[in-house]
Design a protein around this motif. Structure first.
Motif, PDB file in Angstrom:
ATOM      1  N   GLY A   1      47.724  34.076  46.703  1.00  0.00           N
ATOM      2  CA  GLY A   1      46.977  34.542  47.855  1.00  0.00           C
ATOM      3  C   GLY A   1      45.781  33.674  48.203  1.00  0.00           C
ATOM      4  N   MET A   2      45.130  33.142  47.192  1.00  0.00           N
ATOM      5  CA  MET A   2      43.950  32.328  47.494  1.00  0.00           C
ATOM      6  C   MET A   2      44.354  31.050  48.243  1.00  0.00           C
ATOM      7  SD  MET A   2      40.928  30.896  45.052  1.00  0.00           S
ATOM      8  CE  MET A   2      40.316  32.543  44.751  1.00  0.00           C
TER       9      MET A   2
ATOM     10  N   GLY B   1      44.531  40.448  39.937  1.00  0.00           N
ATOM     11  CA  GLY B   1      43.982  39.827  41.139  1.00  0.00           C
ATOM     12  C   GLY B   1      42.537  39.408  40.988  1.00  0.00           C
TER      13      GLY B   1
ATOM     14  N   TYR C   1      38.804  38.625  50.617  1.00  0.00           N
ATOM     15  CA  TYR C   1      40.201  38.705  50.322  1.00  0.00           C
ATOM     16  C   TYR C   1      40.367  39.364  48.979  1.00  0.00           C
ATOM     17  CZ  TYR C   1      44.705  37.247  48.983  1.00  0.00           C
ATOM     18  OH  TYR C   1      45.961  37.287  48.537  1.00  0.00           O
ATOM     19  N   GLY C   2      41.439  40.133  48.827  1.00  0.00           N
ATOM     20  CA  GLY C   2      41.706  40.757  47.552  1.00  0.00           C
ATOM     21  C   GLY C   2      40.636  41.766  47.201  1.00  0.00           C
ATOM     22  N   PRO C   3      40.211  41.793  45.939  1.00  0.00           N
ATOM     23  CA  PRO C   3      39.277  42.845  45.509  1.00  0.00           C
ATOM     24  C   PRO C   3      37.976  42.800  46.298  1.00  0.00           C
ATOM     25  CG  PRO C   3      39.586  41.185  43.786  1.00  0.00           C
ATOM     26  CD  PRO C   3      40.557  40.884  44.875  1.00  0.00           C
TER      27      PRO C   3
ATOM     28  N   MET D   1      51.921  34.455  45.714  1.00  0.00           N
ATOM     29  CA  MET D   1      51.822  35.542  44.735  1.00  0.00           C
ATOM     30  C   MET D   1      50.604  36.440  44.929  1.00  0.00           C
ATOM     31  SD  MET D   1      52.838  33.891  41.059  1.00  0.00           S
ATOM     32  CE  MET D   1      51.942  32.354  41.259  1.00  0.00           C
TER      33      MET D   1
ATOM     34  N   ALA E   1      45.576  40.640  46.151  1.00  0.00           N
ATOM     35  CA  ALA E   1      44.695  39.586  45.640  1.00  0.00           C
ATOM     36  C   ALA E   1      45.514  38.498  44.947  1.00  0.00           C
ATOM     37  CB  ALA E   1      43.689  40.195  44.674  1.00  0.00           C
ATOM     38  N   PRO E   2      44.933  37.303  44.816  1.00  0.00           N
ATOM     39  CA  PRO E   2      45.700  36.207  44.199  1.00  0.00           C
ATOM     40  C   PRO E   2      45.998  36.478  42.725  1.00  0.00           C
ATOM     41  CG  PRO E   2      43.427  35.543  44.658  1.00  0.00           C
ATOM     42  CD  PRO E   2      43.608  36.892  45.269  1.00  0.00           C
TER      43      PRO E   2
ATOM     44  N   LEU F   1      37.143  30.111  52.487  1.00  0.00           N
ATOM     45  CA  LEU F   1      37.905  31.173  51.813  1.00  0.00           C
ATOM     46  C   LEU F   1      37.466  32.516  52.379  1.00  0.00           C
ATOM     47  CD1 LEU F   1      39.903  31.842  49.440  1.00  0.00           C
ATOM     48  CD2 LEU F   1      37.877  32.115  48.004  1.00  0.00           C
TER      49      LEU F   1
END
Lengths: 183, 349, 256
Positions: free
Chosen positions: B169-170, B332, A39-41, B104, B114-115, A36
């Motif tokens: 997203g994840m 997220g 990603y994201g935050p 998403m 973010a997911p 993984l």
């Protein structure tokens, strides 16, 4: 049994590839794996990281609360992830760049001057494989040969065959370096 | 042979193997790898890859390609899916099959990358204007994502209802080993006697989503509704984990579904008999299986990356038979298994 | 019907419905130019012998029932999206001959992006663009092509260019692009111009057959109903008003 590993560093240090090679080696050894990326935050703060899980059963959450190993290629990564490492876990620290020792006493510190080693090898881009080699030794789950094989396949697919030999050396150097700190 | 692939890439590869001939897109994070994969691989397989000028154009290109009778797909993430809603409503109204992938991300508005699972209402309740449904499939692993993409093409062709893969997203970003499904034998893909192929030697065909006569439009709607009832009767899909002796039932889908599996294991290690029902088809929703479990399990805890969208369907299923607490994260933020475990402890006896 | 009546001995048929047209009666208003333009499209399809491989795209607007008037396959597109739908059809099956038929609101307002980008990609499609400077079907609102000072139900004091801009010259815009093969502006207010428009529409279809790429025929048309004038005065409106902003002629002709 699930083993989580976090690789963290600056963008460009090859963190994501190091994680992918480990995951691929695990898959080739018949394990269940997830990879993984940061990603994201988690992208805030200018560091790149990825989480790899090696398991003997299908992996539920790809997020790891307490990694068995942390590979920190820069200071901010150590600051951020050191507190999360599972007690008894291993912390591979890039001593070429990180000015401080690991603070926790309940984890195994493995300082490896990965930038210096990579420079000695004549290919600065191998820092990720030096660090991965050290992590493989610290984890003790996968044979180094399996990781080398995964690296060869991965670089081959990326059209980087000419870098295979130096990366093989890098993995071996990291693996040997970690041995100095492990009983 | 297992290969290590990102969810986004596995979805793309599965679409190609499902016989997708035309893919239209507009770039958006976190599904960029899907677009890139299609750009590299679909033309090699003789398919059409086209980056459109907008999400709106992309879905309308899908509409045209579907009308021509080929398997076609588009993909995007939440804000882009909102833009596609006009075209999706037209696809539904015209009974044109297509696969739409929504990886998403956090919303509303621009949100973040973010997911998240905040598009459940949009996906399962229609989303665009009018009385329609999409077949909505929610994978929780990369393997399942590949398999559900193949299924989505088949179901969409069979029922002439657009199908959506609802990922996040994840799942799009993560890599897992995947055993890729065998490519479909193109001879087995359903004939499309409604496709626009030119009227040579036959009566002209039209593909329409409108009828100005209310009685006529009512008939069109009734056809859709009959199809939806048939889908509800035959296409409900879900997975149960450790439900036989459960004292608390978790309900979660997609990424949260897999995280909840870890939670069940952790809870059982601490002596709490937790179980999981993971909806795979979000529409049609597994109302009956949840209802049956709620007859004997006193607590049904819904866990989502939203403020409680699927929770409404869970409560409709349970209808007061059990307590229905909710735990969700927003924006997220993805909860860790431990955080959810403490919620389980709160509600288990 | 008369069109199908048996021809008496000694008579020669000199005028008939094109094979590509159905016998459904037009639903257009008296004096509307859609009827003539629609027929020219059918004549082009007949002349090229492509009815059996043609797919038309019906717009949203006065031509929403277009599919009823033809004997070829048809799909109806969302408002403004015809060029995107055409792209999907043509890319999915390049053997099809794909044409869209769109009004000014459809093509030059809500569908501007789809039109510009299909043209810029040089999509091998044929676009018939009916510019009557008004939204007809919805009741006479301002169009992107409405003339300065022109009264519509949404510009009751006349179009004020300071507030609502100028007539959008979409053909001139598209002619600047490298993608399109053929951009022309025609009219059908008299016989001579009908014949010119006929040739242009034929060329736009022939270009597609020859794989030349995006071809668009704009037809400056009249909407007497919403102008609240007679059919004859509708034609006058075209010559005396509309053509001042939308001069006729080829704007781009690419040989390749």
């Amino acid at each position: 049994m699930e083993t989580g590993v976090i690789f963290a560093g600056f963008g460009g240090q090859g963190i994501l590839l190091a994680g992918k090679v480990l995951a691929r080696a695990g898959m080739d050894q018949g394990l269940e794996v997830t990879w993984l990326p940061s990603y994201g935050p988690e992208m805030r703060g200018g560091t790149a990281n990825c989480t790899v899980i090696l398991a003997d059963e299908p992996v539920g959450s790809p997020i790891v609360d307490a990694p068995r190993a942390l590979v920190a290629l820069n200071g901010p990564s150590l600051d951020r992830f050191e507190p999360k490492v599972a007690p008894g876990g291993a912390v591979v620290v890039n001593s070429s760049l990180v000015p401080r020792p690991v603070r926790r006493k309940d984890v195994r510190e493995i300082p490896v001057p990965v930038n210096d080693i990579a420079r000695e090898l004549g290919e600065p881009r191998t820092i990720n494989m030096v660090a991965l080699g050290a992590a493989v030794r610290a984890l003790g789950i996968l044979p180094l040969q399996a990781v080398i094989q995964a690296m060869v396949e991965e670089l081959g697919e990326r059209g980087r065959k000419r870098l295979v030999e130096v990366n093989r050396e890098a993995l071996a150097r990291g693996y040997a370096e970690a041995g100095r700190f492990l009983a | 042979m297992r290969v290590l692939m990102r969810g986004n890439e596995a979805i793309a590869e599965a679409a190609i193997r499902a016989g997708c001939k035309c893919y239209f897109c507009y770039p958006i994070t976190p599904q960029g790898e899907l677009v890139e994969y299609m750009a590299r691989h679909l033309p090699q397989q003789g398919g059409v890859f086209l980056q459109a000028e907008s999400e709106v154009a992309a879905i309308n290109m899908v509409y045209g390609a579907s009308a021509a009778g080929v398997r076609t797909m588009t993909s995007s993430s939440s804000p882009g899916i909102s833009l596609k809603m006009e075209g999706i409503s037209y696809l539904a109204g015209s009974r044109l099959p297509a696969v739409i992938v929504n990886v998403m991300r956090g919303g509303p508005g621009l949100g973040n990358i973010a997911p998240a699972q905040g598009d459940y209402f949009q996906a399962t309740k229609g989303g665009g204007h009018g009385d329609y449904r999409l077949i909505v499939l929610a994978p929780s692993t990369v393997q399942e994502a590949a398999e559900l993409v193949m299924l989505a093409f088949d179901l969409s062709d069979h029922y002439r209802v657009p199908a959506m893969i609802l990922a996040d997203g994840m799942l799009g970003q993560m890599m897992e080993p995947v055993e890729l499904p065998e490519p479909v034998d193109e001879g087995t893909i359903l004939e499309k006697p409604w496709a626009l192929t030119g009227a040579e030697g036959r009566e002209p065909r039209v593909v329409l989503s409108f009828d100005l006569d209310p009685q006529g439009l009512k008939e069109m709607n009734l056809t859709l509704q009959r199809t939806y009832r048939e889908i509800e009767a035959h296409e409900v899909r879900w997975e149960e984990v450790d439900t036989a002796d459960a004292e608390i039932l978790l309900v979660a889908y997609g990424t949260m579904g897999r995280i909840a599996k870890t939670v069940v294991r952790l809870a059982r290690a601490e002596g709490i008999r937790a179980g999981l029902l993971r909806p795979i088809s979000l529409w049609p929703f597994p109302y009956e299986p949840i209802r049956a479990l709620a007859e004997r399990i006193p607590v049904v805890l819904t866990v989502e990356l939203s403020a409680g969208q699927m929770w409404e369907d869970v409560r409709l299923a349970v209808e007061g038979r059990a307590a229905t607490p909710f735990y969700g994260e927003l924006g997220g933020v993805v909860p860790t298994p431990k955080e959810i475990l403490s919620e389980v402890k709160k509600h288990a006896r | 019907m008369l069109a199908d009546a048996k021809i008496p001995e000694g008579y020669v048929r000199v005028f008939r419905r094109p094979d590509s047209m159905s016998d459904a009666p037009y639903t257009y208003c008296p004096g509307c130019h859609h009827g003539v333009i629609g027929r020219l499209v059918a004549e082009a399809i007949d002349e090229l012998g492509i009815r059996g491989r043609t797919v038309g795209i019906a717009p949203v607007g006065c031509a929403v029932f277009l599919y009823r008037f033809y004997r070829c396959d048809f799909v109806q597109a969302a408002h403004g999206r015809a060029c995107a739908v055409a792209t999907g059809l043509k890319r999915a099956n390049p053997d099809l001959i794909v044409f869209s038929y769109q009004g000014d609101g459809d093509l030059a307002a809500i569908g501007t992006a789809e039109t510009v980008h299909a043209a810029n990609r040089g999509e091998n499609i044929t676009v018939i663009f009916v510019n009557n400077q008004i939204y007809g079907m919805t009741g006479g609102e301002m169009a992107p092509t409405t003339l300065p000072g022109q009264r519509t139900v949404t510009t009751p004091e006349g179009r004020d260019v300071r507030a609502t801009g100028y007539p959008l010259k979409i053909s001139e815009m598209l002619a600047q692009l490298d993608g399109p093969a053929y951009i022309t502006r025609q009219a059908v207010y008299d016989v001579r111009h009908v014949q010119m428009a006929r040739r242009a529409i034929l060329q736009a279809f022939r270009n597609q057959l020859e794989g030349k790429g995006f071809s668009m025929v704009e037809v400056v048309a009249a909407c007497p109903t919403n102008l609240k004038v007679s059919p004859v005065d509708g034609n006058k409106w075209v010559t005396e008003q509309a053509l001042r902003y939308f001069p006729l002629g080829d704007l781009k002709v690419r040989d390749r």
